[in-house]
Design a protein around this motif. Structure first.
Motif, PDB file in Angstrom:
ATOM      1  N   PHE A 132       0.898  -1.271   0.149  1.00 38.86           N
ATOM      2  CA  PHE A 132      -0.010   0.103   0.056  1.00 38.86           C
ATOM      3  C   PHE A 132       0.844   1.226   0.050  1.00 38.86           C
ATOM      4  N   VAL A 133       0.358   2.228  -0.468  1.00 39.01           N
ATOM      5  CA  VAL A 133       0.827   3.653  -0.506  1.00 39.01           C
ATOM      6  C   VAL A 133      -0.015   4.598   0.459  1.00 39.01           C
ATOM      7  N   ALA A 134       0.359   4.943   1.521  1.00 38.35           N
ATOM      8  CA  ALA A 134      -0.302   5.734   2.642  1.00 38.35           C
ATOM      9  C   ALA A 134       0.084   7.094   2.395  1.00 38.35           C
ATOM     10  N   ALA A 135      -0.818   7.867   2.610  1.00 42.02           N
ATOM     11  CA  ALA A 135      -0.598   9.399   2.368  1.00 42.02           C
ATOM     12  C   ALA A 135      -1.210  10.300   3.339  1.00 42.02           C
ATOM     13  N   LEU A 136      -0.424  11.323   4.177  1.00 37.79           N
ATOM     14  CA  LEU A 136      -1.134  12.155   5.166  1.00 37.79           C
ATOM     15  C   LEU A 136      -0.678  13.394   4.663  1.00 37.79           C
ATOM     16  N   GLU A 137      -1.657  14.248   4.864  1.00 34.00           N
ATOM     17  CA  GLU A 137      -1.592  15.658   4.360  1.00 34.00           C
ATOM     18  C   GLU A 137      -1.977  16.835   5.750  1.00 34.00           C
ATOM     19  N   GLY A 138      -1.246  17.737   5.675  1.00 28.37           N
ATOM     20  CA  GLY A 138      -1.253  18.628   6.784  1.00 28.37           C
ATOM     21  C   GLY A 138       0.011  19.642   7.041  1.00 28.37           C
ATOM     22  N   ASP A 139       0.376  19.975   8.131  1.00 28.17           N
ATOM     23  CA  ASP A 139       1.106  20.895   8.428  1.00 28.17           C
ATOM     24  C   ASP A 139       2.527  20.479   7.856  1.00 28.17           C
TER      25      ASP A 139
END
Length: 243
Positions: free
Chosen positions: A100-107
């Motif tokens: 899997f490729v996980a992505a986290l978006e934020g600061d």
């Protein structure tokens, strides 16, 4: 905003959003609570430190299914550490050979710190359960694009043998499960938003999830064969003697 990408792969993974009694299931893709738990472990955040957990839990989360793997079942026995009494037989499910490729978006500052922590984690990393270590360091780096775009731009991380199974397809549409962004419909709900990892009072609440896709190039695609067009001249059958 910035995006941190992770490659989640190993012999076994287990991402349980719910577990009852001795039956421990797994979702078909990594859960937000499981990935946030891994990041908290890398950053050295204590299980009972809910204040330190909150900024991580506020990150927008998405995951791309590069290689779905195979669901397998295992039976486990255990003994109580104090009394030595046998515990009930437990039934546990895992995903084998999944990627899997996980992505986290934020600061960007927070994601940069998490990226550094993944390179030198304070505690061992695991894919949902302690018995499921990753095969390689999971960090893929940070991106300046949005969450969906980052998942569309990232190359396909499936194993070569799996890519060759689909060698007839030059472009592959991969499923994406992500939290909605501005203008997106709310989607379905999953009790997977972590509030506390404290052993005495673990808490999760609902979060929204929508299904999209990301089209990637298959590096193992077979080249399209070219066939020479045969020359066809009907008058070749007419001999010169008829002229």
């Amino acid at each position: 905003m910035s995006v941190l990408l992770l490659r989640l792969a190993g012999p076994l993974q287990a991402w349980g959003a719910s577990a009852r009694f001795t039956r421990r299931t797994t979702e078909a893709a990594p859960t937000k609570s499981g990935v946030i738990g891994m990041l908290a472990s890398a950053a050295g955040i204590d299980r009972g430190d809910d204040a330190a957990l909150a900024p991580l839990a506020a990150l927008r989360f998405g995951v791309r299914i590069d290689q779905p793997g195979t669901r397998v079942r295992d039976f486990q026995t255990a003994h109580h550490t104090d009394t030595g009494k046998s515990m009930p037989l437990s039934e546990r499910f895992y995903l084998a050979d999944a990627v899997f490729v996980a992505a986290l978006e934020g600061d960007p500052t927070l994601l940069g710190a998490l990226h550094t922590a993944l390179r030198t984690p304070a505690h061992p990393l695991f894919l949902g359960r302690r018995s499921c270590p990753p095969d390689l360091p999971p960090e893929l780096g940070t991106r300046a694009t949005g969450l969906q775009q980052s998942l569309e731009d990232e190359p396909w991380h499936a194993a070569r043998w799996y890519q060759r199974l689909r060698r007839k397809e030059a472009l592959i549409a991969l499923p994406v499960l992500r939290e909605p962004g501005p203008g997106d419909p709310p989607g379905n709900t999953l009790r997977d938003q972590p509030l506390s990892f404290a052993p005495a009072h673990r808490q999760h609440t609902l979060r929204f999830v929508i299904s999209t896709s990301a089209e990637v190039t298959n590096p193992q695609a077979a080249p399209t064969p070219t066939r020479a067009v045969p020359r066809h001249e009907p008058f070749d059958a007419v001999g010169e003697e008829t002229l």
